[in-house]
Design a protein around this motif. Structure first.
Motif, short mmCIF file in Angstrom:
data_model
loop_
_atom_site.label_atom_id
_atom_site.label_comp_id
_atom_site.label_asym_id
_atom_site.label_seq_id
_atom_site.Cartn_x
_atom_site.Cartn_y
_atom_site.Cartn_z
N ILE A 126 0.84 -1.20 0.00
CA ILE A 126 0.00 0.00 0.00
C ILE A 126 0.87 1.25 0.00
N GLN A 127 1.95 1.22 0.79
CA GLN A 127 2.86 2.37 0.81
C GLN A 127 3.51 2.57 -0.55
N GLY A 130 0.59 3.84 -2.91
CA GLY A 130 0.04 5.12 -2.50
C GLY A 130 -1.25 5.05 -1.72
N SER A 131 -2.04 4.00 -1.92
CA SER A 131 -3.28 3.87 -1.16
C SER A 131 -3.84 2.47 -1.35
N ARG A 132 -4.76 2.11 -0.45
CA ARG A 132 -5.43 0.81 -0.53
C ARG A 132 -6.21 0.69 -1.85
N GLU A 133 -6.86 1.79 -2.21
CA GLU A 133 -7.67 1.78 -3.43
C GLU A 133 -6.82 1.57 -4.68
N LYS A 134 -5.65 2.22 -4.71
CA LYS A 134 -4.77 2.08 -5.87
C LYS A 134 -4.24 0.65 -5.98
N VAL A 399 0.55 7.89 4.09
CA VAL A 399 -0.12 6.61 4.33
C VAL A 399 0.72 5.86 5.35
N GLY A 403 -1.91 1.35 6.33
CA GLY A 403 -2.62 1.69 5.11
C GLY A 403 -3.61 2.82 5.25
N LYS A 404 -3.53 3.58 6.34
CA LYS A 404 -4.47 4.68 6.57
C LYS A 404 -3.82 6.02 6.28
N ASN A 405 -4.62 6.96 5.79
CA ASN A 405 -4.15 8.31 5.57
C ASN A 405 -4.14 9.07 6.89
#
Length: 474
Positions: A126-127, A130-134, A399, A403-405
């Motif tokens: 995730i890092q 860039g994000s969980r969604e990506k 992030v 995995g959280k912003n």
């Protein structure tokens, strides 16, 4: 032998990043295997799609296994020692030797250990993306599905690591050994130690407003009511509205062990008994879910779920940043220290250690407070470049390892510039080099001996390879 485990250990990332076509093909086609080929029939015409290139013991090595590892190596900039067509299957074969011995020695890995490794690897991925969604978009599947795909590979990685550790557990070096090894080396042959930094961090997670939580819950209650009224199916609503990668499969996760699921999610999912009923709303670190049972099989369960994620408002992000900005200024004004201020941090791992960040080296299994710049998350490395030792950054977003912003500030606690290693200043680093060389020799000797007592068959084109270990060609 250097980096053997680190490269083989990334095979799971090959599956995660480099081989969707291979995995998809294997899932959607039936195979008929001969001694050297794997074929599939399309309108009655056999097509060779893979090939057994080596057999080690009773374990085959496929051409696709080699290609997957090659792709990952290229992605990481790894330079294979010698011809990759020879080096890659050899490294896969060595891994199979370790796994076989681990079975003979009854070395075990628990489900909880595999789960922790999966989560660590997921958070690293995730890092990187860039994000969980990506990550879900790139892989074309949900995080839960990625976790399932990774579990067996990571279990094997841990077994290989445990086996290697068992083989070298009695290897040691003394200070005299270290001095003897380096005393005759010319200055320009001493290892180069890269710049390292030590950091403290305070993070704040922007608050989700109660109004947003209520909106999410009301939406999920409406979905439940629509299914119960026979207006539509759970799977249809999941495809239309779920914010999890499993949406394209109607929210279905496939048969999954309890340990692979979020604890709160698993508790509710395994409590379901009627496929016609929908669970209560479940909150996890990913958001809010409703769950429908599909089937249970032994200690595994197959469920559908709908995930909705609360939106973080720009006002909430601004409020978290302003809180950290005020905190940083108070520290600069010496109202209290950075150490004292870490009690407000949302990062439980660093908060208990006065904000000090720790780096886990997967290759050596060691944990240290010293980071090389390339080992830092991109957002943090960018801030470090602006700081002098003792300075505190402005608030920034990143992030975290879950995995959280989050919003964060960091303090550059120490910086050690790159330099040639010396016995006086870098004894532990030099000791590690000597120790690893001795361990590598023990591992090398073990592999050579193991090859002598293992059945090996390889395609003729590999028999002229210049292998690292002697004895493959019988």
């Amino acid at each position: 032998m250097r980096k053997l485990f680190s490269i083989i250990g990334t095979v799971v990332l090959l599956a995660s990043f480099a081989s969707p076509a291979v995995s998809s093909f294997k899932e959607n086609n039936s195979f008929v295997a001969s001694s050297d080929t794997i074929i599939t029939s399309e309108e009655g015409a056999p097509n060779v799609i893979d090939e057994v290139i080596w057999v080690v013991g009773d374990e085959p090595i496929l051409k696709s296994d080699v290609e997957v590892m090659r792709i990952q190596g290229e992605a990481e900039g790894y330079k294979w020692k010698g011809n990759p067509d020879c080096a890659i299957p050899e490294q896969i074969a060595v891994q199979k030797l370790f796994l076989h011995q681990a079975g003979l020695d009854s070395i075990e890995v628990t489900e909880s250990e595999v789960t922790q490794e999966v989560e660590d690897r997921i958070n690293w991925m995730i890092q990187q993306t860039g994000s969980r969604e990506k990550l879900e978009e790139y892989r074309g599947m949900s995080l839960t599905q990625i976790r399932q795909e990774m579990r067996d590979d990571l279990r094997n990685q841990i077994l290989v690591q445990r086996m290697r550790q068992e083989l070298v557990k009695d290897v040691s070096v003394t200070p005299a050994d270290v001095r003897r090894y380096f005393q005759d080396l010319p200055q320009d042959s001493l290892p180069f130690v890269p710049t390292t930094v030590e950091l403290q961090i305070i993070t704040r997670q922007p608050r989700v407003e109660e109004e947003e939580v209520n909106r999410i819950k009301n939406q999920l209650r409406e979905y439940t009511e629509r299914v119960n009224n026979g207006e539509t199916t759970f799977a249809t609503l999941a495809r239309l509205y779920s914010e999890d990668g499993s949406a394209r499969a109607g929210g279905e996760l496939g048969y999954t062990p309890r340990a692979a699921l979020d604890p709160a999610f698993a508790s509710v999912a395994f409590g379901l008994t009627d496929p016609k009923k929908i669970s209560k709303i479940v909150e996890t670190e990913f958001g809010y879910h409703i769950i429908q049972l599909v089937d249970k099989s032994g200690d595994r369960i197959n469920v559908r779920h709908i995930l909705l994620k609360p939106r973080i408002s720009s006002e909430a992000v601004k409020a978290a940043s302003e809180r950290l900005d005020s905190l940083a200024q108070d520290i600069r004004d010496k109202k209290f220290t950075f150490d004292d201020a870490t009690y407000v941090s949302d990062d439980k791992d660093t908060r208990m250690n006065r904000g000090l960040m720790a780096f886990y080296n997967r290759e050596t299994g060691e944990r240290t407070s010293r980071f090389r710049m390339q080992d830092l998350p991109t957002e943090i490395a960018r801030e470090v470049e602006k700081l002098q030792v003792g300075e505190i950054s402005a608030p920034f977003q990143m992030v975290n390892d879950k995995g959280k912003n989050v919003c964060a500030i960091i303090k550059l606690k120490a910086r050690t510039e790159s330099h040639r290693a010396t016995i006086a200043e870098d004894f532990q680093i030099l000791k590690g080099i000597v120790l690893n060389k001795r361990r590598d020799q023990v591992i090398h000797d073990w592999v050579v001996n193991k090859i002598k007592n293992t059945y090996v068959r390889m395609n003729e084109r590999y028999r002229d390879c210049d292998f690292e270990y002697e004895g493959w060609v019988k």
